[in-house]
Motif scaffolding. Structure first.
Motif, PDB file in Angstrom:
ATOM      1  N   PRO A  28       0.823  -1.219   0.000  1.00 55.07           N
ATOM      2  CA  PRO A  28       0.000   0.000   0.000  1.00 55.07           C
ATOM      3  C   PRO A  28       0.853   1.264   0.000  1.00 55.07           C
ATOM      4  O   PRO A  28       2.068   1.234   0.216  1.00 55.07           O
ATOM      5  CB  PRO A  28      -0.780  -0.122   1.311  1.00 55.07           C
ATOM      6  N   GLU A  34      -0.488   8.728   0.292  1.00 57.37           N
ATOM      7  CA  GLU A  34      -1.911   9.060   0.178  1.00 57.37           C
ATOM      8  C   GLU A  34      -2.099  10.559  -0.014  1.00 57.37           C
ATOM      9  O   GLU A  34      -2.924  10.992  -0.826  1.00 57.37           O
ATOM     10  CB  GLU A  34      -2.666   8.572   1.414  1.00 57.37           C
ATOM     11  N   GLN A  58      -2.324  -2.566  -5.818  1.00 55.84           N
ATOM     12  CA  GLN A  58      -3.042  -1.660  -4.914  1.00 55.84           C
ATOM     13  C   GLN A  58      -2.428  -0.281  -4.803  1.00 55.84           C
ATOM     14  O   GLN A  58      -3.152   0.704  -4.621  1.00 55.84           O
ATOM     15  CB  GLN A  58      -3.222  -2.290  -3.529  1.00 55.84           C
ATOM     16  N   GLN A  62      -4.934   2.635  -5.299  1.00 62.35           N
ATOM     17  CA  GLN A  62      -5.138   3.617  -4.227  1.00 62.35           C
ATOM     18  C   GLN A  62      -4.909   5.031  -4.745  1.00 62.35           C
ATOM     19  O   GLN A  62      -5.667   5.946  -4.417  1.00 62.35           O
ATOM     20  CB  GLN A  62      -4.173   3.360  -3.069  1.00 62.35           C
ATOM     21  N   GLU A  65      -7.851   6.024  -6.850  1.00 63.14           N
ATOM     22  CA  GLU A  65      -9.028   6.288  -6.020  1.00 63.14           C
ATOM     23  C   GLU A  65      -8.898   7.609  -5.270  1.00 63.14           C
ATOM     24  O   GLU A  65      -9.827   8.423  -5.257  1.00 63.14           O
ATOM     25  CB  GLU A  65      -9.237   5.137  -5.034  1.00 63.14           C
TER      26      GLU A  65
END
Length: 190
Positions: A28, A34, A58, A62, A65
């Motif tokens: 991740p 993020e 992912q 991620q 998204e």
């Protein structure tokens, strides 16, 4: 509308920070990664995308998204990162202890993908992309993105060693003067 490919590398991961070769391992984003993905989404907001394609891993999903495109994204297997085989999880220093003259873009990875194999994969994706019109968003990875960029402009995989891609970067592939026989890189690693 002429084809414009917006190539995004995923946000930061623990392995991108440590310098470990991150191919097919499915890790991740970090908290910072993020945040990078959200900022990338703000940069992309003014653009309307006709197609959004994302790697199955992912860290790319991620990023897609968090950038605001998860609901419309289609998984594209050819966007997956270079298969590092036996070198997965190793740093350059680790690999150079085994093989001091190693170069990913020339040699590939034992039990992983060769330059010829990743070149063929990038070319398959390009064959799909050139059938599209409009703005296309691609969420992918560092080494595959570098290969895609050089193959787009007709260079061999080895030239990818000269094109760096930072986490959560944006590059734009297009045609010069909208001539399909003149592929170009409008911006790189922005």
């Amino acid at each position: 509308m002429a084809l414009r490919i917006h190539l995004m590398r995923h946000g930061e991961t623990e392995w991108s920070v440590s310098g470990k070769h991150t191919g097919r391992v499915d890790i991740p984003l970090t908290d910072h990664g993020e945040q990078e993905a959200r900022r990338l989404g703000l940069r992309l907001r003014p653009t309307v995308f006709d197609y959004v394609l994302v790697s199955p891993l992912q860290r790319a999903r991620q990023t897609c998204e968090l950038a605001g495109f998860g609901q419309v994204a289609e998984t594209e297997p050819n966007l997956i990162e270079w298969d590092n085989g036996d070198y997965e999880g190793l740093t350059h220093a680790d690999v150079f202890k085994r093989r001091p003259d190693w170069n990913l873009f020339r040699d590939g990875c034992p039990s992983g993908e060769s330059p010829a194999e990743i070149s063929a994969r990038a070319d398959r994706l390009i064959d799909r992309l050139i059938m599209l019109d409009g703005n296309v968003a691609l969420f992918s990875h560092s080494h595959f993105g570098r290969v895609l960029g050089v193959r787009w402009i007709g260079l061999p995989v080895r030239a990818g060693q000269n094109f760096i891609l930072y986490t959560a970067s944006l590059s734009v592939l297009c045609y010069q003067h909208e001539h399909v026989d003149e592929p170009a890189i409008e911006s790189w690693n922005g």
